[in-house]
Design an enzyme around this catalytic site. Structure first.
Site, PDB file in Angstrom:
ATOM      1  N   GLU A 132       0.831  -1.208   0.000  1.00 20.35           N
ATOM      2  CA  GLU A 132       0.000   0.000   0.000  1.00 20.35           C
ATOM      3  C   GLU A 132       0.864   1.256   0.000  1.00 20.35           C
ATOM      4  OE1 GLU A 132      -2.075  -2.925   2.886  1.00 20.35           O
ATOM      5  OE2 GLU A 132      -0.095  -2.635   1.975  1.00 20.35           O
ATOM      6  N   CYS A 156      -2.161  -3.918   7.200  1.00 22.38           N
ATOM      7  CA  CYS A 156      -1.690  -4.202   8.563  1.00 22.38           C
ATOM      8  C   CYS A 156      -1.993  -3.036   9.487  1.00 22.38           C
ATOM      9  CB  CYS A 156      -0.192  -4.506   8.551  1.00 22.38           C
ATOM     10  SG  CYS A 156       0.860  -3.091   8.143  1.00 22.38           S
ATOM     11  N   ALA A 181      12.269 -50.209  -0.534  1.00 22.17           N
ATOM     12  CA  ALA A 181      13.561 -50.710  -1.007  1.00 22.17           C
ATOM     13  C   ALA A 181      13.527 -52.223  -1.039  1.00 22.17           C
ATOM     14  CB  ALA A 181      14.691 -50.226  -0.096  1.00 22.17           C
ATOM     15  N   ALA A 182      14.455 -52.792  -1.787  1.00 21.55           N
ATOM     16  CA  ALA A 182      14.589 -54.243  -1.839  1.00 21.55           C
ATOM     17  C   ALA A 182      15.353 -54.733  -0.610  1.00 21.55           C
ATOM     18  CB  ALA A 182      15.314 -54.657  -3.116  1.00 21.55           C
ATOM     19  N   GLY A 215      13.956 -40.622   5.120  1.00 25.16           N
ATOM     20  CA  GLY A 215      13.391 -41.898   4.729  1.00 25.16           C
ATOM     21  C   GLY A 215      12.264 -42.314   5.646  1.00 25.16           C
ATOM     22  N   LEU A 262      12.059 -40.791   9.320  1.00 22.91           N
ATOM     23  CA  LEU A 262      11.645 -39.387   9.401  1.00 22.91           C
ATOM     24  C   LEU A 262      10.179 -39.224   9.013  1.00 22.91           C
ATOM     25  CD1 LEU A 262      12.678 -36.529  10.003  1.00 22.91           C
ATOM     26  CD2 LEU A 262      13.092 -36.262   7.549  1.00 22.91           C
ATOM     27  N   ALA A 263       9.762 -39.871   7.926  1.00 25.55           N
ATOM     28  CA  ALA A 263       8.360 -39.781   7.518  1.00 25.55           C
ATOM     29  C   ALA A 263       7.438 -40.280   8.627  1.00 25.55           C
ATOM     30  CB  ALA A 263       8.139 -40.585   6.239  1.00 25.55           C
ATOM     31  N   ASP A 300      22.274 -42.739   1.250  1.00 24.20           N
ATOM     32  CA  ASP A 300      22.041 -42.438  -0.167  1.00 24.20           C
ATOM     33  C   ASP A 300      22.825 -41.234  -0.689  1.00 24.20           C
ATOM     34  OD1 ASP A 300      20.260 -44.511  -0.061  1.00 24.20           O
ATOM     35  OD2 ASP A 300      18.466 -43.253   0.069  1.00 24.20           O
ATOM     36  N   TRP A 360      15.672 -47.495  -9.378  1.00 24.85           N
ATOM     37  CA  TRP A 360      14.564 -46.581  -9.150  1.00 24.85           C
ATOM     38  C   TRP A 360      13.294 -47.405  -9.011  1.00 24.85           C
ATOM     39  CZ3 TRP A 360      15.842 -41.796  -8.056  1.00 24.85           C
ATOM     40  CH2 TRP A 360      17.039 -41.284  -8.544  1.00 24.85           C
TER      41      TRP A 360
END
Length: 366
Positions: free
Chosen positions: A64, A88, A179-180, A286, A289-290, A217, A187
């Site tokens: 403004e 404001c 993951a395996a 990973g 954390l998730a 990683d 991927w």
């Protein structure tokens, strides 16, 4: 020019056009930081544009005041100020915009979203007390008001909750494996899904991983185009955990400086990020954390990339969530399901968030 004359001379169509222009101006401001992006258009009594302004970041003139600075004294008398955010009403590094508009002789103010700040709110009331006509945009155009709300969504969320909006992402097979058995995960999903992830990284203020994923990683945590080039906007890398980040880790070469937080108190960590101007946090990995964010109730959106594959084994995308029985399952709404090449993206939001939205009067700005 009296306030009543300005009311009849400025048509709603001019208000709407000016608000759309104010949104364009707001987008010129910095997307990251503690301050909102705000645009302002000053209209004359006949609906023509007198001046425009936007906020360029902390310590600079608010939108403004920026617009008013482009007019000679007295030129704003009887004008309408169309602003994306309620003016404001507090003094910080700059003075209150409500007072600046009053002093300039503005007769009418149309604002897009109410200011939810404890200190900065109240501008609309102050303007009304001074005899200025104040019109919330939802009284004129609810759809456009929703558009302004969406533009400011991350900042509004951060102010209302004192933390960034958190998006938790993972990629998994149909049986929920990230993951395996040997730990390999690149991927799981295809190129289209990975490109979508990078686009969403670029949309976020910050991207987070745990030290386990960092050490295993060595991710760069950058947002990249399909050719590997860095995208224009890069999220700030955040590492949660107490283990040391190696000096030669790829993340140390990120265009933005790494923030490391110990992760023992996620609420305090998120509050700190908000104070540092982080409005949106993209939690990438990973599983530990998730799961911590989900268990603490700090997942405002899930992005689950599902590959049409099966792996079996123990390496699940999520760990313990502290859910002892099906009755206490964390419930989500499917917001979207999108095909990305051979993969699916599932977007989901917490049911509690939907219940809060449903209980809120949609005409309220806060």
């Amino acid at each position: 020019m009296t306030p009543s004359t300005a009311r009849t001379a400025t048509a709603p169509t001019a208000d709407g056009d000016a608000m759309r222009r104010a949104l364009e101006l707001a987008a010129l401001g910095p997307a990251r930081g503690v301050n909102p992006r705000v645009g302002c258009v000053l209209l004359g009594p006949d609906g023509t544009t007198l001046a425009e302004g936007w906020h360029r970041g902390a310590g600079t003139a608010h939108a403004e005041v920026d617009a008013l600075s482009k007019l000679a004294p007295g030129e704003a008398i009887g004008a309408t100020a169309v602003v994306t955010l309620e003016p404001c009403n507090h003094t910080g590094r700059t003075g209150p915009c409500s007072e600046a508009l009053i002093d300039a002789g503005v007769a009418r103010v149309v604002y897009g979203v109410s200011d939810p700040g404890d200190r900065s709110a109240g501008g609309a009331e102050r303007l009304r007390a001074a005899g200025v006509e104040v019109v919330p945009l939802h009284d004129l155009d609810q759809a456009l008001a929703n558009e302004v709300e969406a533009f400011l969504a991350d900042w509004l969320f951060t102010v209302r909750h004192a933390r960034p909006r958190v998006v938790v992402k993972w990629a998994s097979t149909l049986d929920g494996r990230a993951a395996a058995a040997d730990g390999s995960s690149q991927w799981i999903t295809g190129a289209a899904a990975r490109a979508d992830v990078h686009r969403r990284r670029a949309d976020a203020d910050a991207i987070a991983v745990g030290t386990g994923t960092l050490l295993a990683d060595d991710p760069a945590l950058t947002a990249r185009a399909t050719d590997g080039d860095l995208l224009a906007h890069q999220p700030v890398p955040v590492v949660f955990g107490r283990r040391h980040v190696p000096a030669d880790a790829r993340v140390t070469r990120h265009p933005e400086s790494v923030i490391q937080l110990d992760g023992r108190d996620l609420a305090a960590d998120l509050a700190l990020l908000a104070r540092r101007g982080v409005r949106s946090l993209f939690v990438e990995g990973g599983p530990t954390l998730a799961s911590a964010f989900l268990a603490a109730g700090f997942a405002d959106e899930l992005l689950v990339y599902l590959a049409p594959a099966l792996l079996g084994g123990p390496r699940l995308a999520l760990g313990d969530l502290g859910v002892p029985t099906i009755a206490e399952a964390l419930r989500f709404d499917f917001a979207a399901i999108e095909r990305l090449g051979d993969d699916l993206l599932v977007v989901a939001n917490p049911v509690a968030a939907r219940a809060t939205r449903d209980a809120t009067d949609p005409t309220e700005g806060n």
